[in-house]
Each structure stands twice: as C-alpha cells, then as structure tokens.
Design a protein around this motif. Structure first.
Motif, PDB file in Angstrom:
ATOM      1  N   GLY A   2     -57.599 -26.011  27.870  1.00 11.63           N
ATOM      2  CA  GLY A   2     -56.372 -25.744  27.069  1.00 11.63           C
ATOM      3  C   GLY A   2     -54.969 -26.173  26.964  1.00 11.63           C
ATOM      4  O   GLY A   2     -55.144 -26.752  25.537  1.00 11.63           O
ATOM      5  N   ALA A   3     -54.106 -26.592  28.008  1.00 12.30           N
ATOM      6  CA  ALA A   3     -53.596 -27.301  27.937  1.00 12.30           C
ATOM      7  C   ALA A   3     -52.908 -27.978  28.553  1.00 12.30           C
ATOM      8  O   ALA A   3     -52.667 -27.247  29.337  1.00 12.30           O
ATOM      9  CB  ALA A   3     -51.829 -25.852  26.506  1.00 12.30           C
ATOM     10  N   LEU A   4     -51.834 -28.609  28.508  1.00 11.64           N
ATOM     11  CA  LEU A   4     -50.993 -29.346  29.154  1.00 11.64           C
ATOM     12  C   LEU A   4     -49.522 -29.541  29.073  1.00 11.64           C
ATOM     13  O   LEU A   4     -49.169 -30.401  28.712  1.00 11.64           O
ATOM     14  CB  LEU A   4     -51.049 -30.797  30.292  1.00 11.64           C
ATOM     15  N   SER A   5     -48.401 -28.492  29.936  1.00 15.75           N
ATOM     16  CA  SER A   5     -47.772 -28.984  29.559  1.00 15.75           C
ATOM     17  C   SER A   5     -46.265 -29.268  30.452  1.00 15.75           C
ATOM     18  O   SER A   5     -46.881 -28.582  31.768  1.00 15.75           O
ATOM     19  CB  SER A   5     -47.390 -27.350  28.465  1.00 15.75           C
ATOM     20  N   VAL A   6     -45.728 -29.425  30.039  1.00 19.66           N
ATOM     21  CA  VAL A   6     -43.635 -29.771  30.453  1.00 19.66           C
ATOM     22  C   VAL A   6     -42.669 -29.211  30.212  1.00 19.66           C
ATOM     23  O   VAL A   6     -42.178 -29.770  29.405  1.00 19.66           O
ATOM     24  CB  VAL A   6     -43.561 -31.270  31.201  1.00 19.66           C
ATOM     25  N   LYS A   7     -42.055 -28.315  30.786  1.00 24.57           N
ATOM     26  CA  LYS A   7     -41.446 -27.663  30.368  1.00 24.57           C
ATOM     27  C   LYS A   7     -40.137 -27.670  31.492  1.00 24.57           C
ATOM     28  O   LYS A   7     -39.572 -28.055  32.616  1.00 24.57           O
ATOM     29  CB  LYS A   7     -41.285 -25.875  30.672  1.00 24.57           C
ATOM     30  N   HIS A   8     -38.774 -28.171  30.418  1.00 19.13           N
ATOM     31  CA  HIS A   8     -37.540 -28.011  30.985  1.00 19.13           C
ATOM     32  C   HIS A   8     -36.163 -27.494  29.808  1.00 19.13           C
ATOM     33  O   HIS A   8     -37.186 -26.647  29.187  1.00 19.13           O
ATOM     34  CB  HIS A   8     -37.378 -30.191  30.668  1.00 19.13           C
ATOM     35  N   SER A   9     -35.443 -27.509  30.490  1.00 22.67           N
ATOM     36  CA  SER A   9     -34.328 -27.127  29.960  1.00 22.67           C
ATOM     37  C   SER A   9     -34.120 -27.600  28.359  1.00 22.67           C
ATOM     38  O   SER A   9     -33.340 -26.627  27.892  1.00 22.67           O
ATOM     39  CB  SER A   9     -33.390 -26.934  30.951  1.00 22.67           C
ATOM     40  N   ALA A  10     -34.441 -29.066  28.307  1.00 19.46           N
ATOM     41  CA  ALA A  10     -33.498 -28.963  27.049  1.00 19.46           C
ATOM     42  C   ALA A  10     -34.978 -29.402  26.052  1.00 19.46           C
ATOM     43  O   ALA A  10     -34.727 -29.816  25.537  1.00 19.46           O
ATOM     44  CB  ALA A  10     -33.552 -30.883  27.528  1.00 19.46           C
ATOM     45  N   GLY A  11     -36.124 -28.859  26.768  1.00 19.93           N
ATOM     46  CA  GLY A  11     -37.087 -29.757  26.179  1.00 19.93           C
ATOM     47  C   GLY A  11     -38.612 -29.045  26.835  1.00 19.93           C
ATOM     48  O   GLY A  11     -39.165 -28.709  27.278  1.00 19.93           O
ATOM     49  N   SER A  12     -39.924 -29.081  25.496  1.00 16.62           N
ATOM     50  CA  SER A  12     -41.272 -28.830  26.015  1.00 16.62           C
ATOM     51  C   SER A  12     -42.112 -29.390  25.455  1.00 16.62           C
ATOM     52  O   SER A  12     -42.102 -30.163  24.298  1.00 16.62           O
ATOM     53  CB  SER A  12     -41.621 -27.397  26.130  1.00 16.62           C
ATOM     54  N   LEU A  13     -42.881 -30.431  26.680  1.00 16.51           N
ATOM     55  CA  LEU A  13     -43.865 -31.181  25.729  1.00 16.51           C
ATOM     56  C   LEU A  13     -45.550 -30.334  25.982  1.00 16.51           C
ATOM     57  O   LEU A  13     -45.559 -30.132  27.255  1.00 16.51           O
ATOM     58  CB  LEU A  13     -43.951 -32.541  26.912  1.00 16.51           C
ATOM     59  N   GLU A  14     -45.996 -30.761  25.242  1.00 14.31           N
ATOM     60  CA  GLU A  14     -47.229 -29.511  25.131  1.00 14.31           C
ATOM     61  C   GLU A  14     -48.522 -30.928  25.087  1.00 14.31           C
ATOM     62  O   GLU A  14     -48.366 -31.143  22.896  1.00 14.31           O
ATOM     63  CB  GLU A  14     -47.857 -29.031  24.894  1.00 14.31           C
ATOM     64  N   PHE A  15     -49.453 -30.743  25.581  1.00 15.79           N
ATOM     65  CA  PHE A  15     -50.637 -31.632  25.290  1.00 15.79           C
ATOM     66  C   PHE A  15     -51.802 -30.635  24.838  1.00 15.79           C
ATOM     67  O   PHE A  15     -52.197 -30.045  26.155  1.00 15.79           O
ATOM     68  CB  PHE A  15     -51.237 -33.167  25.939  1.00 15.79           C
ATOM     69  N   GLU A  16     -53.107 -30.626  24.344  1.00 16.94           N
ATOM     70  CA  GLU A  16     -54.159 -29.593  23.728  1.00 16.94           C
ATOM     71  C   GLU A  16     -54.655 -29.595  24.669  1.00 16.94           C
ATOM     72  O   GLU A  16     -55.378 -28.829  24.740  1.00 16.94           O
ATOM     73  CB  GLU A  16     -54.363 -29.487  22.807  1.00 16.94           C
ATOM     74  N   ARG A  17     -55.623 -31.238  24.732  1.00 16.67           N
ATOM     75  CA  ARG A  17     -56.841 -31.997  25.656  1.00 16.67           C
ATOM     76  C   ARG A  17     -55.530 -33.232  26.327  1.00 16.67           C
ATOM     77  O   ARG A  17     -55.639 -33.643  25.599  1.00 16.67           O
ATOM     78  CB  ARG A  17     -57.303 -31.738  24.236  1.00 16.67           C
ATOM     79  N   MET A  18     -56.961 -33.341  27.442  1.00 16.32           N
ATOM     80  CA  MET A  18     -57.003 -34.372  28.412  1.00 16.32           C
ATOM     81  C   MET A  18     -58.339 -34.470  28.920  1.00 16.32           C
ATOM     82  O   MET A  18     -58.917 -33.086  29.474  1.00 16.32           O
ATOM     83  CB  MET A  18     -55.576 -34.570  29.690  1.00 16.32           C
ATOM     84  N   ARG A  19     -58.523 -36.213  28.948  1.00 12.70           N
ATOM     85  CA  ARG A  19     -59.715 -36.165  29.851  1.00 12.70           C
ATOM     86  C   ARG A  19     -59.162 -37.450  30.920  1.00 12.70           C
ATOM     87  O   ARG A  19     -58.593 -38.428  30.242  1.00 12.70           O
ATOM     88  CB  ARG A  19     -61.236 -37.000  28.757  1.00 12.70           C
ATOM     89  N   ALA A  20     -60.040 -37.936  31.716  1.00 12.87           N
ATOM     90  CA  ALA A  20     -59.789 -39.040  32.962  1.00 12.87           C
ATOM     91  C   ALA A  20     -61.168 -39.336  33.496  1.00 12.87           C
ATOM     92  O   ALA A  20     -61.585 -38.284  34.145  1.00 12.87           O
ATOM     93  CB  ALA A  20     -58.763 -38.745  33.464  1.00 12.87           C
ATOM     94  N   ASP A  21     -61.477 -40.181  33.631  1.00 12.15           N
ATOM     95  CA  ASP A  21     -62.181 -40.634  34.656  1.00 12.15           C
ATOM     96  C   ASP A  21     -61.921 -40.698  36.694  1.00 12.15           C
ATOM     97  O   ASP A  21     -60.260 -41.461  36.508  1.00 12.15           O
ATOM     98  CB  ASP A  21     -63.083 -42.152  34.427  1.00 12.15           C
ATOM     99  N   LEU A  22     -62.699 -40.423  37.314  1.00 10.77           N
ATOM    100  CA  LEU A  22     -61.329 -39.899  38.270  1.00 10.77           C
ATOM    101  C   LEU A  22     -62.405 -40.627  39.780  1.00 10.77           C
ATOM    102  O   LEU A  22     -63.086 -40.242  39.841  1.00 10.77           O
ATOM    103  CB  LEU A  22     -60.924 -38.209  38.403  1.00 10.77           C
ATOM    104  N   SER A  23     -61.725 -41.472  40.444  1.00 12.46           N
ATOM    105  CA  SER A  23     -62.620 -41.896  41.746  1.00 12.46           C
ATOM    106  C   SER A  23     -61.603 -42.075  42.554  1.00 12.46           C
ATOM    107  O   SER A  23     -60.448 -41.644  42.806  1.00 12.46           O
ATOM    108  CB  SER A  23     -62.763 -43.240  41.961  1.00 12.46           C
ATOM    109  N   LEU A  24     -61.924 -41.350  43.978  1.00  6.33           N
ATOM    110  CA  LEU A  24     -61.235 -41.178  45.382  1.00  6.33           C
ATOM    111  C   LEU A  24     -61.993 -42.659  46.457  1.00  6.33           C
ATOM    112  O   LEU A  24     -63.036 -41.949  46.157  1.00  6.33           O
ATOM    113  CB  LEU A  24     -61.175 -39.611  45.936  1.00  6.33           C
TER     114      LEU A  24
END
Length: 298
Positions: A75-97
């Motif tokens: 969907g989307a990853l967004s960071v909204k701040h009073s000074a502006g807004s960053l948005e990425f449409e897609r993200m993928r990562a390999d994950l391990s714990l």
C-alpha cells in the motif's frame, strides 16, 4: 487488521533500557507466521505520525527463538510531520529474528520522489542499532513531500550510516548532486556531509560550485538543536567571479562589477539565528579582475 500505537506506549520501553534493565523475549518456537494487509499507525510525537498500509509478513521458524522470512508493503509507507510528508508506495525486506537480534536486509523502497536501499540490525535487548543505506532523490519532485521546497532540478545521491542506540542515535549522511539546475544555472555541483549526535547537527564540509554563475561556496557548520543553551556556528568561504551575474540569478541588488570573496565565521545561541544574537566576523574583498586577482579593497 488495523493498529494504532501512541507515543506513551513507546516510552515504557525506552525507560526500561535507560534504567539498565535490558528487554528480553520469552522463549518461543513458532513454525510459521502469515500476516496480510495490516494497517499500522504510530504517533511518535504531537507533530509526527508514521503510517503503513498493506503490510504483509511471512515467517518460518528455524528453531527456538529463530524466525526468518520477508516483509512487504504493497500500500504505502508514510511519515507525516508538521513540515511535510514523506511517502513510499512500496517496500520489501528480508527479515530474520535470532534471540533479541532483529535483522532487516535487502530493504528496498520506491516512490516517484526517491528510491532507498538499506540494511538494518537492531538488538532488542539494549536498543543498539547498526544501519547503512543509499538513496537517490529526484530533487525536482521534492515538492510532493515538502510544499516549500525550492524550485530545483537534479538528482541527489546520498549514503547514510546509523549507529548508537534508538534513544541516542548517531547519524551520518553524505550527499552529492552532479548537475543541479536552478533558474539560469544548469551546471552546479553540490556535495555535503551531515552528522547528528547528542543533539548537535554538524554540517560539512559542504561545497557548491557553478561555472555559469561564477560561484564557489564552501565551509562547515554546527546547529545546536536540543535546547536554547546550545550554540550554533557557521563558517563560510565564497568567491563570485561575476557578482552582477549572481545578483541577476538570485534577484539580489546589483553588486560591484569585480570579483568578490567572502570569509565569515559566525556563532549564535540556540538553533535559529537572529540578527541581534549573531556574533563573529565577516570579511569581503574586492579583487582586481586581471589574472593576478590582487585585492582592490576590503
């Protein structure tokens, strides 16, 4: 599913690490985890909100305390701040714990403004973080994130490293633009490094050059961000071979028709300078336009 995290829920974890009691995970042996289309909102401060839509996670157990798989944001990853807004449409990562060590590798994000590739390792027990990344930003599209962005064109490439802990991070960024375009300038180059640590933002060395504008600008700086008791400083060395050309490009009043150099060393309290609080020295020198460039006046 939808989840909302308030900043108060994060504070307990931060306080636990600060008081010397490391976070631990109970023993677990999970064969498989499938999570699809999660919507997550984290309110990290009164002015900042992080939102994720379409988060899917697929993990497979590899024994006690170990998981491995992938995470995908469709969907989307967004960071909204009073000074502006960053948005990425897609993200993928390999994950391990593995125990308390969480690793995100081969991270890739994409948007019309920027692409990012990164690797992150986080020790949940003490908040220690080790991250590296690289980004490519279309400067001409920054207005999609920041409405007050200057009207520039070019491609910014930057490398970054994050160390320290989540509560006290150390961030270093190095960026460069090969052909920065602004008004009538089409050949400008820019390079700069930025370091954030302990409430101080250290800038430099930075370097801006343009043959079209006949300008060279460089120096260093420090911005005391955390509290008004901190001081900020700026060092500038500049040369304009054709001041009238530069004034025409910037809209400044006409300048003398001879090459000029400027050297400044300034300080002020806090992060934001005010005219009354700035201290230091500024030296402007007019040069003879002949090849020797001997000083005419100071």
């Amino acid at each position: 599913p939808e989840m909302v995290l308030a900043s108060a829920s994060r504070g307990a974890g931060a306080a636990t690490r600060t008081n010397g009691h490391p976070a631990t995970l109970p023993p677990f042996d999970i064969r498989r985890v499938d999570l699809r289309d999660l919507a997550l909102t984290a309110v990290t401060s009164p002015t900042t909100q992080v939102s994720v839509r379409g988060l899917s996670v697929a993990l497979v157990g590899e024994g006690v305390g170990r998981l491995r798989g992938t995470a995908l944001i469709s969907g989307a990853l967004s960071v909204k701040h009073s000074a502006g807004s960053l948005e990425f449409e897609r993200m993928r990562a390999d994950l391990s714990l593995a125990g308390t060590l969480l690793s995100l590798t081969s991270i890739s994000t994409d948007s019309p403004v920027a692409t990012v590739g990164a690797t992150v390792r986080l020790d949940i027990s003490n908040g220690a973080v080790d991250a590296t990344g690289r980004t490519r930003i279309d400067v001409g599209q920054l207005h999609q994130w920041w409405s007050d962005a200057p009207h520039l064109n070019g491609v910014l490439e930057a490398d970054g490293v994050i160390g320290g802990t989540l509560d006290d991070p150390v961030v270093t960024l190095t960026g460069r633009v090969a052909r920065l375009q602004w008004r009538g300038v089409t050949d400008a180059t820019l390079s700069a490094s930025v370091r954030w640590s302990g409430g101080d933002l250290v800038i430099g060395p930075y370097d801006v050059r343009s043959k079209t504008a006949g300008l060279r600008l460089g120096g260093r700086g420090r911005v005391g961000v955390a509290g008004d008791v901190r001081t900020s400083a700026l060092q500038v060395e500049a040369r304009a071979d054709d001041p009238n050309r530069l004034a025409l490009l910037t809209g400044a009043p006409p300048l003398p028709g001879v090459p000029l150099t400027l050297v400044a060393d300034l300080t002020w309290p806090g992060a934001v300078p005010s005219t009354a609080a700035i201290e230091g020295r500024v030296k402007v020198t007019a040069l003879d336009p002949d090849p020797q460039n001997a000083p005419l006046a100071m």
